[in-house]
Design a protein around this motif. Structure first.
Motif, PDB file in Angstrom:
ATOM      1  N   TYR A 189     -33.543  13.248  13.630  1.00  0.00           N
ATOM      2  CA  TYR A 189     -35.018  13.854  13.273  1.00  0.00           C
ATOM      3  C   TYR A 189     -35.504  12.427  12.424  1.00  0.00           C
ATOM      4  O   TYR A 189     -36.976  12.531  12.553  1.00  0.00           O
TER       5      TYR A 189
ATOM      6  N   GLY B 241     -38.912  21.955   1.954  1.00  0.00           N
ATOM      7  CA  GLY B 241     -38.193  21.851   3.580  1.00  0.00           C
ATOM      8  C   GLY B 241     -39.066  20.438   3.487  1.00  0.00           C
ATOM      9  O   GLY B 241     -39.225  20.407   4.652  1.00  0.00           O
TER      10      GLY B 241
ATOM     11  N   ASP C 151     -35.440  19.997  -0.555  1.00  0.00           N
ATOM     12  CA  ASP C 151     -34.538  20.498   0.952  1.00  0.00           C
ATOM     13  C   ASP C 151     -33.429  20.469   1.112  1.00  0.00           C
ATOM     14  O   ASP C 151     -32.559  20.852   0.068  1.00  0.00           O
TER      15      ASP C 151
ATOM     16  N   MET D 188     -34.996  27.790  -0.785  1.00  0.00           N
ATOM     17  CA  MET D 188     -36.703  28.460  -1.116  1.00  0.00           C
ATOM     18  C   MET D 188     -36.607  29.299  -1.676  1.00  0.00           C
ATOM     19  O   MET D 188     -37.152  29.791  -1.822  1.00  0.00           O
TER      20      MET D 188
ATOM     21  N   ARG E 231     -43.744  22.828   5.653  1.00  0.00           N
ATOM     22  CA  ARG E 231     -44.006  23.015   6.881  1.00  0.00           C
ATOM     23  C   ARG E 231     -43.029  22.531   8.098  1.00  0.00           C
ATOM     24  O   ARG E 231     -41.748  21.825   7.611  1.00  0.00           O
TER      25      ARG E 231
HETATM   26  C1  LIG Z   1     -38.395  21.257  11.513  1.00  0.00           C
HETATM   27  S1  LIG Z   1     -37.965  20.312   9.684  1.00  0.00           S
HETATM   28  C2  LIG Z   1     -39.330  19.794   9.120  1.00  0.00           C
HETATM   29  C3  LIG Z   1     -39.345  19.220   7.767  1.00  0.00           C
HETATM   30  C4  LIG Z   1     -40.476  18.271   7.749  1.00  0.00           C
HETATM   31  N1  LIG Z   1     -41.294  19.625   6.447  1.00  0.00           N
HETATM   32  C5  LIG Z   1     -41.570  17.986   8.798  1.00  0.00           C
HETATM   33  O1  LIG Z   1     -42.857  18.872   8.146  1.00  0.00           O
HETATM   34  O2  LIG Z   1     -41.365  16.924   9.244  1.00  0.00           O
HETATM   35  C6  LIG Z   1     -37.352  21.486   8.556  1.00  0.00           C
HETATM   36  C7  LIG Z   1     -36.843  21.212   7.627  1.00  0.00           C
HETATM   37  O3  LIG Z   1     -36.708  22.624   6.917  1.00  0.00           O
HETATM   38  C8  LIG Z   1     -35.509  22.367   5.581  1.00  0.00           C
HETATM   39  N2  LIG Z   1     -35.099  24.179   4.882  1.00  0.00           N
HETATM   40  C9  LIG Z   1     -34.826  24.870   5.693  1.00  0.00           C
HETATM   41  N3  LIG Z   1     -35.189  26.349   5.253  1.00  0.00           N
HETATM   42  C10 LIG Z   1     -34.407  25.758   4.144  1.00  0.00           C
HETATM   43  C11 LIG Z   1     -35.041  26.795   3.451  1.00  0.00           C
HETATM   44  N4  LIG Z   1     -34.057  28.021   2.610  1.00  0.00           N
HETATM   45  N5  LIG Z   1     -35.098  25.849   1.602  1.00  0.00           N
HETATM   46  C12 LIG Z   1     -34.911  24.852   1.888  1.00  0.00           C
HETATM   47  N6  LIG Z   1     -35.602  23.357   2.633  1.00  0.00           N
HETATM   48  C13 LIG Z   1     -35.505  24.547   3.731  1.00  0.00           C
HETATM   49  C14 LIG Z   1     -34.493  21.903   6.790  1.00  0.00           C
HETATM   50  O4  LIG Z   1     -33.458  21.529   5.871  1.00  0.00           O
HETATM   51  C15 LIG Z   1     -35.485  20.726   7.150  1.00  0.00           C
HETATM   52  O5  LIG Z   1     -35.109  19.672   6.752  1.00  0.00           O
END
Ligand SMILES: C[S@@+](CC[C@H](N)C(=O)[O-])C[C@H]1O[C@@H](n2cnc3c(N)ncnc32)[C@H](O)[C@@H]1O
Length: 232
Positions: free
Chosen positions: A21, A58, A79, A102, A118
């Protein structure tokens, strides 16, 4: 406390996928001037309101946290995935990154001037989204700014629709319905951007950015700059 299934699946999924990723998305924003414009507007609003700290919730590998930092913000990241946090810390040792969710943020009430989330709400079951927005409201200072990005659903009769995602079950969201949910939690929409699908997106998903603010809509009005009197 027992971790709900959706958090467990999301966390383990991103732990396993963190390295590819980070490589895949490191420079992806270069291709999206409209996304960068929304991030720049968000940063400008936060700076204009005193430049309070901003959390990238996140944050994944931290590349957007670093962009916020370059835009003059005091930015940190949170995250779910320990692997993502390890990559972010290594790539951006000058910035702070913490593991957390979150759904129960490791942050004090009212401590933030801004939140960026995001593509991080996308794995949240629709019935759990209000509790995340309540957390956003709790940790934002009055007048604090929120920028949300997600895959959009062009059907205002539904809040969300599930779709297959490489990492874990995901949802795309109706921007209008998300704005309604935000408003119910005291986060009022300021602007939205819905851009058309990427050429190579076989699913044909539109992409949404929603900018919102903790407070009353009237608070968005800014005084017009004083006009210079024409001496001629
Ligand atoms: C699609 S990635 C986006 C990463 C980054 N924000 C970007 O724009 O590239 C989603 C991220 O959100 C995190 N995530 C998903 N649910 C979450 C939560 N409840 N609390 C914190 N992080 C979360 C995942 O671990 C992942 O790293």
């Amino acid at each position: 406390m027992i971790e709900p299934d959706f958090l467990h699946t999301t966390r383990t999924g991103y732990d396993a996928w963190a390295v590819p990723y980070a490589e895949l998305f490191a420079n992806r924003l270069d291709d999206y001037p409209l996304d960068r414009a929304m991030l720049a507007a968000f940063a400008e609003f936060v700076r204009a309101d005193g430049g309070g700290p901003v959390a990238d919730l996140g944050c994944g590998p931290g590349h957007v946290t670093a962009l916020l930092h370059s835009l003059g913000l005091t930015a940190s990241g949170v995250d779910l995935s320990a692997e993502m946090i390890a990559i972010a810390r290594k790539a951006h040792p000058e910035l702070r990154f913490d593991q957390g969710s979150m759904t129960a943020l490791p942050l004090d009430d009212g401590e933030l001037g801004g939140i960026l989330a995001r593509y991080s709400i996308i794995h949240t079951p629709p019935e759990r989204l209000p509790e995340i927005f309540a957390e956003f409201h709790r940790v934002l200072a009055p007048g604090g700014h929120l920028l949300l990005a997600f895959q959009a659903l062009d059907d205002p009769t539904q809040l969300a629709e599930a779709f297959d995602h490489k990492v874990a079950l995901a949802y795309r969201w109706s921007p209008g319905r998300v704005a309604d949910l935000l408003r119910e939690r005291g986060l009022v929409e300021v602007a939205r951007l819905v851009r058309e699908p990427d050429e190579d997106d076989e699913r044909g998903f539109q992409q949404a950015h929603l900018l919102a603010r903790k407070g009353e809509p009237a608070a968005f009005r800014r005084p017009l700059p004083t006009r210079r009197k024409n001496s001629a």
